[in-house]
Write a protein that holds these residues in place. Sequence first.
Motif, short mmCIF file in Angstrom:
data_model
loop_
_atom_site.label_atom_id
_atom_site.label_comp_id
_atom_site.label_asym_id
_atom_site.label_seq_id
_atom_site.Cartn_x
_atom_site.Cartn_y
_atom_site.Cartn_z
N ASN A 136 -9.37 -58.07 11.02
CA ASN A 136 -9.56 -57.24 12.21
C ASN A 136 -8.30 -56.51 12.62
O ASN A 136 -7.19 -57.03 12.47
N ILE A 137 -8.50 -55.33 13.19
CA ILE A 137 -7.46 -54.71 14.01
C ILE A 137 -7.91 -54.98 15.44
O ILE A 137 -9.07 -54.72 15.80
N VAL A 138 -7.05 -55.59 16.21
CA VAL A 138 -7.44 -56.12 17.52
C VAL A 138 -6.70 -55.37 18.62
O VAL A 138 -5.47 -55.26 18.60
N PHE A 139 -7.47 -54.85 19.56
CA PHE A 139 -6.94 -54.13 20.71
C PHE A 139 -7.07 -55.07 21.90
O PHE A 139 -8.16 -55.52 22.23
N VAL A 140 -5.92 -55.37 22.50
CA VAL A 140 -5.88 -56.45 23.49
C VAL A 140 -5.51 -55.92 24.87
O VAL A 140 -4.51 -55.22 25.04
N GLU A 141 -6.32 -56.29 25.85
CA GLU A 141 -6.01 -56.07 27.26
C GLU A 141 -5.50 -57.41 27.78
O GLU A 141 -6.16 -58.45 27.61
N VAL A 142 -4.32 -57.40 28.37
CA VAL A 142 -3.71 -58.63 28.89
C VAL A 142 -3.80 -58.60 30.41
O VAL A 142 -3.43 -57.62 31.05
N LYS A 143 -4.27 -59.69 30.97
CA LYS A 143 -4.33 -59.84 32.42
C LYS A 143 -3.58 -61.12 32.79
O LYS A 143 -3.92 -62.21 32.30
N THR A 144 -2.57 -60.99 33.62
CA THR A 144 -1.71 -62.11 33.97
C THR A 144 -1.84 -62.41 35.46
O THR A 144 -1.80 -61.50 36.29
N GLN A 177 -11.82 -54.22 10.55
CA GLN A 177 -12.86 -54.09 11.57
C GLN A 177 -12.22 -54.09 12.95
O GLN A 177 -11.46 -55.00 13.28
N PRO A 178 -12.51 -53.09 13.80
CA PRO A 178 -11.93 -53.08 15.14
C PRO A 178 -12.58 -54.13 16.05
O PRO A 178 -13.77 -54.40 15.94
N ARG A 179 -11.77 -54.68 16.92
CA ARG A 179 -12.25 -55.68 17.87
C ARG A 179 -11.45 -55.53 19.16
O ARG A 179 -10.25 -55.27 19.12
N ILE A 180 -12.11 -55.70 20.28
CA ILE A 180 -11.44 -55.66 21.58
C ILE A 180 -11.44 -57.07 22.17
O ILE A 180 -12.49 -57.69 22.31
N ASP A 181 -10.24 -57.55 22.50
CA ASP A 181 -10.08 -58.87 23.10
C ASP A 181 -9.41 -58.74 24.46
O ASP A 181 -8.72 -57.75 24.74
N PHE A 190 -10.77 -48.27 28.39
CA PHE A 190 -10.13 -48.99 27.29
C PHE A 190 -10.84 -48.70 25.97
O PHE A 190 -10.20 -48.40 24.96
N ALA A 191 -12.16 -48.76 25.98
CA ALA A 191 -12.94 -48.48 24.77
C ALA A 191 -12.72 -47.04 24.31
O ALA A 191 -12.63 -46.79 23.10
N SER A 192 -12.59 -46.10 25.23
CA SER A 192 -12.30 -44.71 24.87
C SER A 192 -10.93 -44.59 24.21
O SER A 192 -10.76 -43.88 23.22
N ALA A 193 -9.95 -45.29 24.75
CA ALA A 193 -8.61 -45.28 24.16
C ALA A 193 -8.63 -45.87 22.76
O ALA A 193 -7.98 -45.35 21.85
N VAL A 194 -9.41 -46.92 22.56
CA VAL A 194 -9.54 -47.53 21.24
C VAL A 194 -10.17 -46.54 20.26
O VAL A 194 -9.71 -46.40 19.12
N ARG A 195 -11.20 -45.83 20.69
CA ARG A 195 -11.84 -44.83 19.81
C ARG A 195 -10.86 -43.74 19.42
O ARG A 195 -10.82 -43.31 18.27
N VAL A 196 -10.03 -43.29 20.36
CA VAL A 196 -9.02 -42.28 20.05
C VAL A 196 -8.03 -42.83 19.04
O VAL A 196 -7.71 -42.18 18.04
N GLU A 225 -4.14 -46.98 28.39
CA GLU A 225 -3.11 -47.72 27.67
C GLU A 225 -3.71 -48.96 27.05
O GLU A 225 -4.53 -49.64 27.66
N ILE A 226 -3.27 -49.25 25.83
CA ILE A 226 -3.66 -50.48 25.14
C ILE A 226 -2.43 -51.38 25.15
O ILE A 226 -1.38 -51.01 24.63
#
Length: 129
Positions: A47-55, A94-98, A78-84, A37-38
């Motif tokens: 950028n298109i930004v894919f964000v993992e949130v940790k609270t 440009q894709p970016r993971i934050d 997470f990176a696999s989900a982003v590739r899909v 899950e993203i």
Amino acid sequence: MSSAKEVGRAGEKAARDYLKRKGYRIIDRNSRLAHGEIDIIAENDTNIVFVEVKTREKRSARYARPGRAVNALKKQRFASAVRVYTRFHHTDLQPRIDVIEVLYEEFDNGCAAFEFNHIERAFGGMSRR
């Protein structure tokens, strides 16, 4: 906030609001894909930004930052989900993971205050495939 799910939902909403204030457009949230899950998918001008949130509760973060919960296996999934996602949703951005760490403090009156640590390119660079 009593349950971990409530804390997570509140943190994700606070992170979305934070990104909007910074000028991002929210594209999707809680996007479930084959590999995971993203939490948030957002974009800005470049950028298109894919964000993992940790609270986490602010007082518990003295011992370990929330982002430390993103271990090697979580990063891989997470990176696999982003590739899909990028395979099926074409974009010229440009894709970016934050990772966004959300620290919250709840007060006796039921209100909560949030602090953010936005870690851009949290997994290193990403190439288009």
